[in-house]
Design a protein around this motif. Structure first.
Motif, PDB file in Angstrom:
ATOM      1  N   ARG A  59      48.196  24.620  38.608  1.00 38.78           N
ATOM      2  CA  ARG A  59      49.185  25.644  38.275  1.00 38.78           C
ATOM      3  C   ARG A  59      48.999  26.114  36.828  1.00 38.78           C
ATOM      4  O   ARG A  59      49.024  27.314  36.541  1.00 38.78           O
ATOM      5  CB  ARG A  59      50.599  25.104  38.494  1.00 38.78           C
ATOM      6  CG  ARG A  59      51.687  26.156  38.245  1.00 38.78           C
ATOM      7  CD  ARG A  59      53.083  25.573  38.425  1.00 38.78           C
ATOM      8  NE  ARG A  59      53.316  25.149  39.808  1.00 38.78           N
ATOM      9  CZ  ARG A  59      53.438  23.889  40.180  1.00 38.78           C
ATOM     10  NH1 ARG A  59      53.355  22.909  39.283  1.00 38.78           N
ATOM     11  NH2 ARG A  59      53.639  23.582  41.436  1.00 38.78           N
ATOM     12  N   ARG A  60      48.817  25.167  35.939  1.00 33.03           N
ATOM     13  CA  ARG A  60      48.613  25.532  34.536  1.00 33.03           C
ATOM     14  C   ARG A  60      47.299  26.295  34.351  1.00 33.03           C
ATOM     15  O   ARG A  60      47.209  27.221  33.544  1.00 33.03           O
ATOM     16  CB  ARG A  60      48.620  24.286  33.656  1.00 33.03           C
ATOM     17  CG  ARG A  60      49.990  23.645  33.510  1.00 33.03           C
ATOM     18  CD  ARG A  60      49.902  22.366  32.700  1.00 33.03           C
ATOM     19  NE  ARG A  60      51.226  21.803  32.479  1.00 33.03           N
ATOM     20  CZ  ARG A  60      52.007  22.128  31.462  1.00 33.03           C
ATOM     21  NH1 ARG A  60      51.588  23.023  30.578  1.00 33.03           N
ATOM     22  NH2 ARG A  60      53.186  21.574  31.316  1.00 33.03           N
ATOM     23  N   THR A 112      47.655  29.896  35.199  1.00 34.95           N
ATOM     24  CA  THR A 112      48.324  30.618  34.114  1.00 34.95           C
ATOM     25  C   THR A 112      47.342  30.944  32.991  1.00 34.95           C
ATOM     26  O   THR A 112      47.316  32.069  32.472  1.00 34.95           O
ATOM     27  CB  THR A 112      49.497  29.783  33.572  1.00 34.95           C
ATOM     28  OG1 THR A 112      50.417  29.509  34.627  1.00 34.95           O
ATOM     29  CG2 THR A 112      50.212  30.535  32.461  1.00 34.95           C
ATOM     30  N   GLU A 113      46.518  29.964  32.613  1.00 32.57           N
ATOM     31  CA  GLU A 113      45.538  30.210  31.559  1.00 32.57           C
ATOM     32  C   GLU A 113      44.486  31.211  32.014  1.00 32.57           C
ATOM     33  O   GLU A 113      44.018  32.044  31.231  1.00 32.57           O
ATOM     34  CB  GLU A 113      44.882  28.891  31.137  1.00 32.57           C
ATOM     35  CG  GLU A 113      45.842  27.922  30.475  1.00 32.57           C
ATOM     36  CD  GLU A 113      45.139  26.668  29.967  1.00 32.57           C
ATOM     37  OE1 GLU A 113      43.910  26.710  29.821  1.00 32.57           O
ATOM     38  OE2 GLU A 113      45.832  25.666  29.729  1.00 32.57           O
ATOM     39  N   ASP A 127      45.013  33.666  34.027  1.00 29.99           N
ATOM     40  CA  ASP A 127      45.649  34.980  33.908  1.00 29.99           C
ATOM     41  C   ASP A 127      45.555  35.504  32.480  1.00 29.99           C
ATOM     42  O   ASP A 127      45.364  36.706  32.262  1.00 29.99           O
ATOM     43  CB  ASP A 127      47.117  34.898  34.326  1.00 29.99           C
ATOM     44  CG  ASP A 127      47.287  34.794  35.832  1.00 29.99           C
ATOM     45  OD1 ASP A 127      46.334  35.163  36.545  1.00 29.99           O
ATOM     46  OD2 ASP A 127      48.349  34.340  36.283  1.00 29.99           O
ATOM     47  N   VAL A 148      50.202  36.772  28.433  1.00 28.69           N
ATOM     48  CA  VAL A 148      50.414  35.345  28.673  1.00 28.69           C
ATOM     49  C   VAL A 148      49.987  34.578  27.422  1.00 28.69           C
ATOM     50  O   VAL A 148      48.840  34.696  26.987  1.00 28.69           O
ATOM     51  CB  VAL A 148      49.604  34.868  29.891  1.00 28.69           C
ATOM     52  CG1 VAL A 148      49.858  33.390  30.147  1.00 28.69           C
ATOM     53  CG2 VAL A 148      49.955  35.700  31.105  1.00 28.69           C
TER      54      VAL A 148
END
Length: 436
Positions: free
Chosen positions: A263-264, A267-268, A270, A283
């Motif tokens: 999940r992390r 995000t990174e 993105d 982000v």
């Protein structure tokens, strides 16, 4: 003969002829402007009724064309025409408007030559073919020999009528030769007049350097974030598979860690893709102050025992230093996960004077003459049982250590990695205030 025929009538010659006719078309407005000055100066009411006055208007219009060629779009348009019609290699011509005085002067010279040669060849292309056709068909059509048409009286002789078709064909060949020679000259002069100046080459080099810097940054971000996550997930999944039947609690914890890591990482990812799409990202990138604890937790879950000593308040670091320090620690731990023999690492972060020191150490193990292995050097022992051997590893390019070195250098710091006695040590020193 075939070489001469290609030079006069080949595809390249025809395209260059079109280029010259376009130049003649561009010259017409300037000729009209020149005629407005020639007519009153000579007292003539019909400038175009005199060939001499037409030439004078043409000669007066060319300097005006040279002045208007300073318009920024002139050189890009001329370069596009030369690339399409003259057969000049792309890399020998400049891109974009002329910026320096010398480049503008050369572009003006080219524009004037194009219109000058083009005006002459276009005029010949309009006048010569009809005259040549008349000469070719003159022996056949007696009506063309009427004195009222203005043809020379010498053409009434038998020998003249016999040679007229030959003369007509020769005139057409001569027109083709003039057009081919003019096109070849312009194609030869194009790189000198439309080629890149030193300023253009410098601007192109700076653009390539900026593009390369962005690519390197994206490569570092992808390697450090996604690479670390994949290493951690791989080890967590491997450990969970080995104890699937004997320790279900550990398996559940490993699966939760895998879920959190992925999940992390999304995000990174993105954030990195945001740089690709828009040149920036909404982000926020992970930092030492906000994300170090989570990084240590995820890495420990993957099986690495980490002893930490933090002698600095991460929140006091500038954002750029905190961000790059996080990536350096992340890559160091990732290397230890992948390559360290003893899954034990000591992480030490401290502030000394105006610098931030980051040190990661893990013990090296003596394999009885085999190469020692640490965070940057690994090997597989073939004496181990097959079910305990490590999977075969692909050859590594040391991209992680190179990325750490690049990050430190961009901030004005230093990075060193290698064995020190019985320990593999990574030491990075960054200026606390960021790049100068």
């Amino acid at each position: 003969m075939s070489t001469i025929a290609r030079f006069l009538f080949g595809r390249r010659a025809r395209r260059r002829w079109i280029h010259l006719i376009l130049g003649g078309a561009l010259a017409m407005p300037y000729v009209l402007v020149g005629s407005l000055a020639v007519g009153p100066a000579t007292g003539s009411t019909n400038v175009f009724g005199s060939f001499t006055l037409q030439l004078a208007s043409f000669a007066l219009g060319l300097p005006i064309a040279a002045l208007t060629s300073l318009f920024p779009l002139t050189r890009p348009l001329e370069v596009a025409a030369v690339r399409s019609l003259c057969g000049v290699d792309d890399d020998r011509l400049a891109d974009g408007p002329a910026r320096s005085r010398s480049a503008k002067g050369r572009a003006a010279a080219w524009f004037t030559l194009h219109l000058g040669f083009g005006g002459i060849i276009a005029g010949m292309s309009l006048a010569v073919p009809p005259f040549a056709v008349v000469l070719i068909v003159l022996p056949i059509f007696a009506g063309l020999r009427d004195p009222r048409l203005g043809l020379p009286e010498a053409l009434d002789h038998t020998w003249a009528l016999t040679l007229a078709p030959v003369a007509g064909a020769a005139v057409l060949v001569a027109l083709a030769a003039c057009a081919a020679a003019s096109g070849a000259l312009l194609a030869r002069w194009a790189p000198a007049l439309l080629g890149p100046t030193p300023e253009d080459r410098l601007a192109a080099a700076e653009a390539r350097a900026a593009d390369l810097a962005v690519r390197n940054r994206l490569a570092r971000e992808l390697h450090d974030s996604v690479g670390h996550a994949l290493s951690a997930v791989t080890l967590q999944a491997s450990a969970a598979r080995r104890v699937l039947d004997t320790n279900p609690d550990f398996v559940r914890e490993a699966l939760a860690a895998i879920e959190d890591t992925t999940r992390r990482t999304v995000t990174e990812l993105d954030a990195v893709l945001g740089v690709l799409r828009n040149g920036d990202s909404t982000v926020p990138a992970p930092t030492l102050a906000a994300d170090l604890d989570d990084l240590l937790h995820r890495t420990r879950t993957a099986g690495l025992r980490i002893t930490t000593t933090i002698d600095v308040a991460p929140e006091t670091l500038p954002p750029v230093v905190s961000r790059e320090a996080y990536r350096i620690v992340q890559e160091g731990l990732s290397n230890a996960l992948k390559h360290a023999d003893d899954k034990q690492v000591t992480l030490h972060i401290e502030a000394t004077g105006g610098h931030l020191d980051i040190a990661l150490e893990n013990p090296l193990r003596d394999l009885g003459g085999a190469p020692q292995r640490g965070a940057g050097n690994c090997a597989t022992s073939h004496n181990e049982p097959a079910d305990k051997r490590r999977p075969a590893e692909r050859p590594r390019g040391h991209h992680g250590l190179h990325g750490i070195t690049d990050r430190a250098r961009l901030l004005g710091g230093t990075a060193h990695a290698g064995p020190v006695e019985d320990t593999w040590r990574l030491h990075v020193r960054l200026p606390r205030k960021g790049p100068a």
